[in-house]
Design an enzyme around this catalytic site. Structure first.
Site, PDB file in Angstrom:
ATOM      1  N   GLY A 109     -16.880   3.165 -18.521  1.00  0.00           N
ATOM      2  CA  GLY A 109     -16.593   3.609 -17.154  1.00  0.00           C
ATOM      3  C   GLY A 109     -15.990   5.003 -17.221  1.00  0.00           C
ATOM      4  O   GLY A 109     -16.522   5.896 -17.884  1.00  0.00           O
ATOM      5  N   ASP A 163     -12.469  13.903 -17.601  1.00  0.00           N
ATOM      6  CA  ASP A 163     -11.544  15.034 -17.593  1.00  0.00           C
ATOM      7  C   ASP A 163     -12.347  16.317 -17.460  1.00  0.00           C
ATOM      8  O   ASP A 163     -13.561  16.324 -17.648  1.00  0.00           O
ATOM      9  CB  ASP A 163     -10.659  15.011 -18.849  1.00  0.00           C
ATOM     10  CG  ASP A 163     -11.461  15.080 -20.137  1.00  0.00           C
ATOM     11  OD1 ASP A 163     -12.239  16.038 -20.304  1.00  0.00           O
ATOM     12  OD2 ASP A 163     -11.317  14.176 -20.991  1.00  0.00           O
ATOM     13  N   GLU A 179     -34.824  -6.144   1.093  1.00  0.00           N
ATOM     14  CA  GLU A 179     -33.756  -5.423   0.386  1.00  0.00           C
ATOM     15  C   GLU A 179     -34.297  -4.115  -0.206  1.00  0.00           C
ATOM     16  O   GLU A 179     -33.636  -3.081  -0.161  1.00  0.00           O
ATOM     17  CB  GLU A 179     -33.164  -6.297  -0.727  1.00  0.00           C
ATOM     18  CG  GLU A 179     -32.289  -7.405  -0.183  1.00  0.00           C
ATOM     19  CD  GLU A 179     -31.909  -8.448  -1.228  1.00  0.00           C
ATOM     20  OE1 GLU A 179     -30.843  -9.049  -1.082  1.00  0.00           O
ATOM     21  OE2 GLU A 179     -32.705  -8.680  -2.185  1.00  0.00           O
TER      22      GLU A 179
HETATM   23  C1  GLA Z   1     -19.940   0.921 -21.195  1.00  0.00           C
HETATM   24  C2  GLA Z   1     -20.474   1.670 -20.001  1.00  0.00           C
HETATM   25  C3  GLA Z   1     -21.497   0.835 -19.281  1.00  0.00           C
HETATM   26  C4  GLA Z   1     -22.610   0.471 -20.231  1.00  0.00           C
HETATM   27  C5  GLA Z   1     -22.040  -0.223 -21.445  1.00  0.00           C
HETATM   28  C6  GLA Z   1     -23.108  -0.437 -22.503  1.00  0.00           C
HETATM   29  O1  GLA Z   1     -19.165  -0.142 -20.829  1.00  0.00           O
HETATM   30  O2  GLA Z   1     -19.441   2.037 -19.150  1.00  0.00           O
HETATM   31  O3  GLA Z   1     -21.986   1.507 -18.159  1.00  0.00           O
HETATM   32  O4  GLA Z   1     -23.292   1.646 -20.597  1.00  0.00           O
HETATM   33  O5  GLA Z   1     -21.015   0.538 -22.045  1.00  0.00           O
HETATM   34  O6  GLA Z   1     -22.604  -1.027 -23.635  1.00  0.00           O
END
Ligand code: GLA
Length: 729
Positions: free
Chosen positions: A533, A538, A613
């Site tokens: 995430g 930064d 959808e």
């Molecule tokens: C992280 C990233 C996700 C995904 C996983 C894959 O958690 O934030 O979006 O890419 O790795 O392992």
């Protein structure tokens, strides 16, 4: 010229459009800080400094008979060490003779046109047409011959001042730097300040916290090897009464992706010192005679228009002076679909093509193949480091898969986590010594993976070669660059025992070298940064990559807070935001509206959506494209604070010329028979008339800003409203 030296008062004043910053080469050639705040023309602010005999605040030797002069009670531009200033320090250096001292006196200064650059670290830059001037002040210690060069660049129109620092060992024995702060800023009267920061955790990054200054050192920082989920290298010092729209605010944004520290100390005399730079924890850097150390840049802004004014300064500046990618302004970003929450690692080439086909109907331009495509990776226990295609999954090969996606009229993107290695990988089997681990101590695992020693040249070269090879093998349009753990076991095989205190920083230097090479080799690729995430969101990362994944938390209601907090410093066009299955009770249209407060995309199995959808998604993708210039280039306003009790969260984008605006409102809570809610717009032209969603009626900007929009409350919870305003006269 934004920088003026007065021979008479020995002051140097930096002027931006609305702010001034002043220092003075003063008593005994110490460099004093006099002022930072609203513009003061060419006033000499020396009169602000009062001198008293302060007991227990020592006097430099030369002034021993004038007991009223103490560095402990005077505002410093960069504090000395062991000269009687007991506040938190700008520098801690161990000299060749073992002494801990730095008596820096201003020996030289230069004013130049243009923006300084650093050799080893990312910096903002000046564009053609920007008025940018640079000041370099050299502080020198006559005994140790250590020199500190303070760098300032003034961006006059942007209302931005940047600072950085260099340390030069001009002596003839090695020295050891234990702390080096890029900025030291002393305020004479700090009693009425609050400190705002962006703490968080995995899935809940950049929540907003505000604390009143009391008499101790308030520290914000990271020791995780990255700027981290838990804190962000950005702080605001503001008036205790400052709000979104009113009050004085100072922002400090550090261009560094590793361990950082910001300290704000309210001292015994109610003076306030703010320092910010590399975190001194486990940091000892040796400088041989003649060597230079560079500290990262801090981007400072001042606004007397509250948090909104401050955010706008950062948004404008970071949109134009931070990232060199063509996706910043020349080329529109695509609407993407990412395979992660659609399939996790359970996919093959056929499944990806199926997702792409369904997504095409939803107006998606780009398919991103996330984690799971390389080595023999079926779960997160293996293969990091083996950056070649797993042909058991991508049976047709990468080149052919990309062709199939391109044939659908879509572009292709791919995921990497280059800095990491799995124990179960060919790379680890071949080079266990490339991994960060302390001899004789098994390394801490996190997601069952270890970190590569990025300080090592062979590791950097390996990654440059492998990542570039994949990118050259097929028509790749987009790369997501991830890192999924904090660093531990900090130890490098290629440094001697006494230099292990350099590893944290050398890791970051190595990382920047790799990223720089890859983006320059592939200037047409759109890069997105990610760290589980938004764990390393930064400005330094945004120097390389124009966008960053805000959070693994795609829940649209949580996202309201995530976007709110992130927006304090980072512009909306940098915020990776997707619609996913997360938030079962939240309508698709609401999810889409929330994702439009960012780069907009999907993270779900498009093949499982109903036709209805898919149709809604298509409409939303089209809407995003329609509003793209407004969202990416307009002014962003936070209309409500989702951290405060309330029933709605609202934000707004306003075109720079105020001709158009988009107000977005999400109903987060509905009480039975509750009061009518109104959302007040901001940033419109008060006398202009605006239509709403192409309606017949027109409303004045002042009515929409002062009385607001009534929000229909007879709707299901989590309903969202978008009001598109167009100026008609
Ligand atoms: C992280 C990233 C996700 C995904 C996983 C894959 O958690 O934030 O979006 O890419 O790795 O392992």
């Amino acid at each position: 010229m934004g920088i003026i030296f007065s021979e008479k008062s020995k002051t140097i004043t930096l002027h931006t459009r609305h702010s001034s910053y002043q220092m003075k080469i003063g008593n005994l050639d110490y460099l004093f800080h006099l002022y930072y705040g609203p513009a003061i023309c060419d006033a000499d602010m020396s009169y602000q400094i009062m001198q008293y005999d302060r007991g227990f605040s020592g006097n430099p030797y030369e002034s021993r008979n004038a007991r009223t002069f103490s560095l402990d009670a005077q505002p410093q531009e960069f504090s000395t060490q062991q000269q009687g200033d007991f506040r938190t320090a700008s520098i801690e250096v161990v000299n060749g003779d073992g002494s801990y001292s730095f008596h820096g006196k201003a020996v030289d200064f230069r004013i130049k046109k243009g923006k300084y650059q650093l050799d080893t670290l990312p910096c903002v830059f000046a564009n053609e047409g920007d008025t940018a001037d640079t000041l370099e002040v050299t502080l020198s210690d006559a005994v140790s011959k250590v020199q500190v060069v303070l760098l300032y660049s003034v961006f006059e129109e942007a209302d931005i001042i940047t600072r950085a620092v260099k340390v030069l060992n001009s002596g003839d024995t090695p020295i050891h730097l234990k702390k080096i702060m890029s900025v030291c800023l002393d305020f004479l009267n700090g009693r009425n300040f609050d400190l705002v920061s962006l703490p968080g955790r995995y899935g809940q990054e950049r929540q907003v916290e505000r604390q009143h200054m009391t008499h101790h050192i308030h520290t914000i920082g990271s020791v995780r090897g990255s700027s981290s989920h838990q804190q962000n290298p950005f702080v605001i010092l503001c008036d205790k009464n400052a709000t979104e729209d009113y009050g004085q605010c100072y922002g400090f944004s550090l261009m560094y992706s590793g361990n950082f520290l910001a300290e704000a100390e309210l001292d015994q005399y109610d003076q306030l010192r703010l320092v910010m730079g590399i975190n001194p924890k486990q940091f000892v850097y040796e400088l041989a005679p003649g060597e230079i150390f560079e500290g990262p840049e801090v981007v400072m802004a001042f606004s007397d228009q509250g948090f909104t004014g401050l955010s706008h300064l950062y948004h404008d500046f970071y949109r134009s002076n931070l990232c060199r990618s063509k996706f910043v302004s020349e080329t529109e970003r695509p609407v993407l679909i990412n395979s992660w929450e659609a399939a996790f690692m359970d996919f093959d080439d056929k499944k990806l093509v199926e997702i792409a086909k369904a997504a095409r109907k939803m107006g998606v331009d780009l398919l991103v193949m996330d984690d799971g495509w390389f080595g023999k990776r079926d779960d997160d226990n293996s293969s990091l480091g083996d950056w070649y295609v797993n042909e058991n999954k991508i049976k047709c090969g990468l080149h052919r898969l990309v062709e199939q996606i391109n044939d659908l009229g879509m572009k292709f993107g791919i995921w990497f986590e280059p800095e990491m290695v799995s124990e179960d990988s060919d790379l680890y089997r071949a080079h266990p010594e490339w991994t960060m681990q302390i001899p004789g101590r098994p390394a801490v695992r996190s997601r069952n993976q270890m970190a590569l020693d990025m300080s090592r040249r062979e590791v950097q070269d390996y990654l440059i070669e492998k990542v570039n090879a994949v990118l050259d093998d097929a028509n790749i349009f987009y790369v997501k660059w991830d890192i999924n753990r904090s660093l531990t076991d900090i130890w490098s095989n290629c440094l001697p025992a006494e230099r292990q205190g350099e590893v944290y920083h050398r890791y970051i230097l190595g990382l920047y070298r790799v990223m720089d090479n890859i983006i320059k080799t592939h200037p047409d690729i759109l890069f997105e940064g990610c760290s589980g995430g938004g764990g390393r969101y930064d400005p330094a990362m945004l120097h390389y990559y124009p966008q960053y994944w805000v959070s693994d938390n795609n829940h649209p209601i949580d996202r309201l807070k995530l976007h709110y907090g992130t927006s304090f410093v980072y512009p909306v066009c940098t915020m990776g935001a997707h619609i996913s299955d997360s938030g079962r009770f939240v309508p698709l249209r609401t999810k889409a509206m929330v994702a439009m407060c960012g780069t907009f995309g999907y993270e779900l199995d498009a093949t499982k959506l109903t036709e209805e959808e898919q149709k809604i998604c298509r409409e939303q993708s089209d809407l995003f494209r329609k509003y793209y210039p407004l969202i990416f280039a307009g002014d962003y306003y936070r209309l409500t604070n989702p951290f405060e009790p309330g029933n709605m969260t609202a934000w707004q984008h306003v075109a720079k010329d105020k001709s158009e605006s988009l107000v977005s409102v999400v109903v987060t809570n509905l009480t039975c028979n509750g009061p009518q809610e109104y959302i007040k717009a901001k940033g419109l032209e008060p006398d202009a008339m605006y239509t709403v969603n192409d309606g017949e009626e027109a409303y004045s900007g002042s009515a929409l800003m002062n009385a607001g929009f009534p929000i229909n409350r007879e709707v299901p919870e989590y309903t969202a409203f978008q009001f598109h305003l167009q100026k008609i006269r």
